[in-house]
Design an enzyme around this catalytic site. Structure first.
Site, PDB file in Angstrom:
ATOM      1  N   ASP A  47       0.825  -1.223   0.000  1.00 58.26           N
ATOM      2  CA  ASP A  47       0.000   0.000   0.000  1.00 58.26           C
ATOM      3  C   ASP A  47       0.855   1.268   0.000  1.00 58.26           C
ATOM      4  OD1 ASP A  47      -1.915  -1.970   0.380  1.00 58.26           O
ATOM      5  OD2 ASP A  47      -2.228  -1.511   2.487  1.00 58.26           O
ATOM      6  N   GLU A 227     -11.182  -1.006  -4.596  1.00 61.40           N
ATOM      7  CA  GLU A 227     -10.629  -0.391  -3.397  1.00 61.40           C
ATOM      8  C   GLU A 227      -9.467   0.526  -3.761  1.00 61.40           C
ATOM      9  OE1 GLU A 227      -9.368  -3.593  -0.865  1.00 61.40           O
ATOM     10  OE2 GLU A 227      -7.521  -3.963  -1.976  1.00 61.40           O
TER      11      GLU A 227
END
Length: 495
Positions: A47, A227
């Site tokens: 991430d 997402e």
């Protein structure tokens, strides 16, 4: 005959000694080339988020680093910059477990970190049904300093449901907040992209609006998921790039929506989903589960880049094997982004435009002597390890070949757990550099923080040795040495 045997023995001994000396010598670092290679962070790089600020620094965050910020002079050197742990999750409460996907933004004169967390269940694990997005605030000019204040949850009071991966867009005087959520709280299952306005960086001012849900086959690998939304603006268009399918699948990939910049961004009809992925795995190049990206630009602002994570092998899922990688983004004739194909590891890629010439030297590849040693028991080091000087006289030495007679900045990445500033002797070509190298404390916990100690030196073209020597019994951990060439425009005539 006895004389001949003694002569041969002496020659043999000299040869063995010479070989031993050669094996202890540091490897010569080749001339700097205007390239970088992936991965930037070989593990625990999930991430990844990068923010280019007006102070000339890039700020990088990743899920696996806790609430830590990396500060780098260059985009290609994101993970070799200073690392500062800026905040820790509380021991109890709605944001006390499982921090995910932190993002650093500078808004309205302050710094904000948006992140995902959840509450603690009775057994100590995180509650999957209570994941929400939260925000921290800091009014310091430098986000690695000052005090971070917990400003609580960012949410729509009328739809306070499961939410992760919050991000912010500044556009036409408005703040927009986008995230991945669900129609209501449930374990597993479909995730969608939502958007709302903010009245200020911590307060949602409209009800959420659904912009995207998984509809194409490439969005449903493992679990139907949209997402990690990210915004990108160019030539009158706004692109919302998202990650599709489940991170545990090799099919994790990027897709995107687009809208005209003058559209009502809260109107779902203003957005168009592109029918094919923007970016996906490349088994040929050893990149699987490519997703959860962020965007930035080169130092001179002429190029777009994407930082993303990928696994180096198939089937590695959502764990610590995810690597942080950097890829240039091109543009199609119709104005849409083109991220290309993930590059293979260790392939030389051109440096982002405007980056200075540099040499990057790992400490584990240097020559260690007088008791200094190489280790890799800590975390978040670059390369394959680091060097440790545990006592006075222990030395770490690099050999490098420089291509010009100029001034150079020497940046030593280090960790010092002592409460005092430690002083190292610094030598260039065996000669002491006046003042040595001062290493202030970084943190009391091993490798929670890394700092940079810098010196400027004048060096001629050719081969040089650079060494540091401990002067006390305090352990000093040296991760790397980066040498930056100062442009001739800042020095006068070249030599």
């Amino acid at each position: 005959m006895a004389m001949k045997r003694r002569t041969m023995a002496i020659v043999y001994s000299i040869l063995i000694a010479a070989l031993a000396v050669a094996s202890a010598s540091p490897a010569l670092a080749a001339n700097a080339t205007p390239t970088y290679s992936n991965p930037l962070k070989p593990e625990r790089g999930a991430d990844p988020w990068v923010y280019k600020h007006t102070d000339g620094y890039y700020y990088y965050m990743t899920t696996a680093g806790g609430v830590s910020i990396w500060k780098s002079k260059t985009l290609s050197g994101l993970t070799s910059g200073e690392k500062t742990e800026v905040w820790t999750l509380p021991s109890a409460g709605p944001n006390s477990r499982e921090m995910w996907a932190p993002e650093l933004h500078y808004l309205e004169g302050k710094w904000y970190i948006y992140y995902t967390a959840t509450d603690r269940r009775p057994n100590g694990t995180g509650d999957p049904l209570k994941r929400r997005t939260f925000v921290l605030e800091n009014d310091s000019p430098d986000p690695t300093k000052g005090t971070w204040i917990d400003r609580g949850q960012v949410f729509d009071p009328d739809n306070d449901y499961w939410a992760i991966d919050g991000t912010v867009l500044e556009h036409n005087g408005e703040l927009y907040f986008a995230w991945s959520g669900k129609p209501y709280d449930y374990a597993g299952g479909e995730q969608r992209i939502y958007i709302a306005t903010l009245s200020d960086p911590v307060t949602m001012s409209s009800n959420r609006v659904e912009l995207s849900r998984p509809t194409y086959d490439w969005e449903t690998g493992g679990t139907p998921i949209n997402e990690a939304p990210q915004f990108l603006k160019r030539d009158g268009n706004i692109f919302l790039v998202f990650s599709a399918s489940h991170c545990s699948s090799d099919e994790y990939k990027l897709g995107f929506l687009s809208a005209p910049e003058d559209a009502d961004l809260l109107n779902p009809e203003a957005w168009t989903k592109h029918p094919t992925p923007l970016f996906q795995q490349s088994p040929e190049n050893g990149a699987y589960g490519t997703g959860h990206n962020s965007f930035t630009t080169s130092p001179d602002g002429t190029e777009n880049y994407m930082v993303y994570h990928a696994n180096p092998e198939s089937g590695q899922g959502c764990g610590q094997f995810r690597q942080t990688r950097l890829q240039k983004v091109e543009w199609n004739p119709d104005g849409t982004p083109n991220a290309g194909v993930p590059t293979a590891d260790s392939v030389d890629l051109p440096l982002p435009s405007g980056e200075p010439v540099k040499w990057f030297l790992e400490a584990e590849a240097a020559a260690v002597s007088n008791g200094a040693e190489v280790s890799k028991t800590a975390l978040h080091y670059t390369g394959t390890g680091y060097a440790v000087a545990n006592g006075a006289g222990e030395t770490i030495e690099w050999t490098v070949e420089l291509d010009k007679h100029r001034n150079y900045i020497l940046d030593f990445r280090y960790s010092n757990l002592a409460s005092t500033t430690e002083q190292l002797e610094l030598r260039v070509d065996g000669e002491l550099v006046l003042g040595g190298l001062a290493l202030p404390q970084t943190a009391t916990r091993l490798w929670a923080d890394y700092k940079l100690a810098s010196r400027e030196v004048r060096l001629k073209k050719g081969v040089h040795t650079i060494s540091v020597t401990a002067t006390s019994g305090t352990p000093i951990y040296i991760d790397s040495l980066t040498i930056y060439q100062i442009p001739p425009s800042e020095l006068g005539d070249d030599h």
